[in-house]
Scaffold this active site. Structure first.
Site, PDB file in Angstrom:
ATOM      1  N   THR A 133       0.309  -1.069   0.052  1.00  0.00           N
ATOM      2  CA  THR A 133      -0.402   0.053  -0.298  1.00  0.00           C
ATOM      3  C   THR A 133       0.854   1.556  -0.223  1.00  0.00           C
ATOM      4  O   THR A 133       0.544   2.401   0.191  1.00  0.00           O
ATOM      5  CB  THR A 133      -0.844  -0.323   1.231  1.00  0.00           C
ATOM      6  N   GLU A 134       2.449   1.153   0.105  1.00  0.00           N
ATOM      7  CA  GLU A 134       3.219   1.888   0.074  1.00  0.00           C
ATOM      8  C   GLU A 134       2.484   3.128  -1.032  1.00  0.00           C
ATOM      9  O   GLU A 134       2.388   4.863  -0.837  1.00  0.00           O
ATOM     10  CB  GLU A 134       4.415   2.016  -0.695  1.00  0.00           C
ATOM     11  N   VAL A 135       2.180   3.472  -2.064  1.00  0.00           N
ATOM     12  CA  VAL A 135       2.377   4.406  -2.447  1.00  0.00           C
ATOM     13  C   VAL A 135       0.317   5.387  -2.498  1.00  0.00           C
ATOM     14  O   VAL A 135       0.251   5.822  -2.895  1.00  0.00           O
ATOM     15  CB  VAL A 135       1.284   3.914  -4.548  1.00  0.00           C
ATOM     16  N   PHE A 139       4.502   6.880  -0.723  1.00  0.00           N
ATOM     17  CA  PHE A 139       5.656   6.454  -0.400  1.00  0.00           C
ATOM     18  C   PHE A 139       6.110   5.083  -1.474  1.00  0.00           C
ATOM     19  O   PHE A 139       5.753   5.344  -2.509  1.00  0.00           O
ATOM     20  CB  PHE A 139       6.095   5.349   0.355  1.00  0.00           C
TER      21      PHE A 139
END
Length: 257
Positions: A133-135, A139
């Site tokens: 889920t970084e985006v 991130f």
């Protein structure tokens, strides 16, 4: 250790994330403890298989929020050192000479999903969800993408990494991120049974060499990869494990490794 426990039973090492109040979120200290535990398992001749598991509702929810806030104050050099710390852990698990099984009883998200990704096998409960889920927080899933592309291919990796979506255990199995789905109440027993079968049925030396070869051949041109494979084939034929195994097979004798 503060955030994990480490135990060995019947040649199986159990590395358990034990920070349930934080959903086993990853911090610098947790990464350090995991590196120490995997180093201990790898050097222990009495360990043949490693099970990576967790206590609590989540397998790991990714980076610790407080830790993420601290990173905002880091210099580039500090952030690079921290990123390298995680890179070393993922590479350590991926290249571990022992077989590593992830036992995912709950959600594995972002860095937590990365932990499962670099293991050799992943057993999951039906309720578990997986995703990078970084985006969604500005991130990037930088380090895990190197391993994820190797594991499930570029197209499927793009779908997961660019969308940041969570997928079910069933979807994860369909794309090769998960090997087996087991009811949560049966997960412990099933994973231990699978690990025990590897312990008694397979040569530790053969599994170790096979793992090392799989990591290396993907980086070589076709002819170089085949030459390397032929060389390793010849080398392993001279090993004591191969001589024992072939002899037992020829004479129809049961062998316990």
């Amino acid at each position: 250790m503060k955030y994990i426990t480490y135990d060995v039973l019947d040649r199986i090492a159990f590395i358990t994330l034990n920070r349930p109040e934080k959903r086993n979120a990853m911090s610098n200290q947790l990464v350090t403890e995991l590196k120490e535990a995997f180093m201990e398992a790898e050097k222990d001749d009495g360990v043949k298989v490693v099970i990576l598991k967790a206590i609590g509702e989540a397998f790991s929810a990714g980076a610790d929020l407080e830790y993420l806030q601290q990173l905002q104050q880091f210099s580039y050099e500090q952030n690079y050192a921290d990123s390298n710390h995680l890179k070393e852990l993922f590479l350590q698990i991926y290249s571990c000479k022992k077989v590593v099984i992830a036992q995912v009883q709950g959600h594995a998200i972002a860095g937590g999903c990365g932990l499962a990704t670099v293991c050799d096998f992943t057993f999951a409960a039906p309720e578990a969800k997986f995703g990078y889920t970084e985006v969604k927080i500005g991130f990037i899933p930088a380090i895990v993408m190197v391993f994820l592309i190797r594991k499930i291919g570029e197209s499927r990796s793009r779908g997961l990494l660019l969308s940041g979506s969570l997928i079910s255990a069933d979807q994860a199995k369909k794309i090769g991120l998960v090997n087996e789905i087991v009811a949560k109440e049966e997960l412990d027993e099933e994973v231990i049974h699978f690990a025990a079968q590897l312990v008694v049925s397979n040569s530790a030396y053969s599994m170790s060499v096979t793992k090392q070869m799989m990591a290396k051949v993907q980086t070589l041109p076709l002819e170089d990869a085949l030459t390397f494979a032929a060389e390793m084939n010849a080398k392993v034929r001279e090993s004591e494990d191969c001589k024992r195994g072939v002899s037992a097979f020829v004479h129809k004798e049961k062998i316990t490794w």
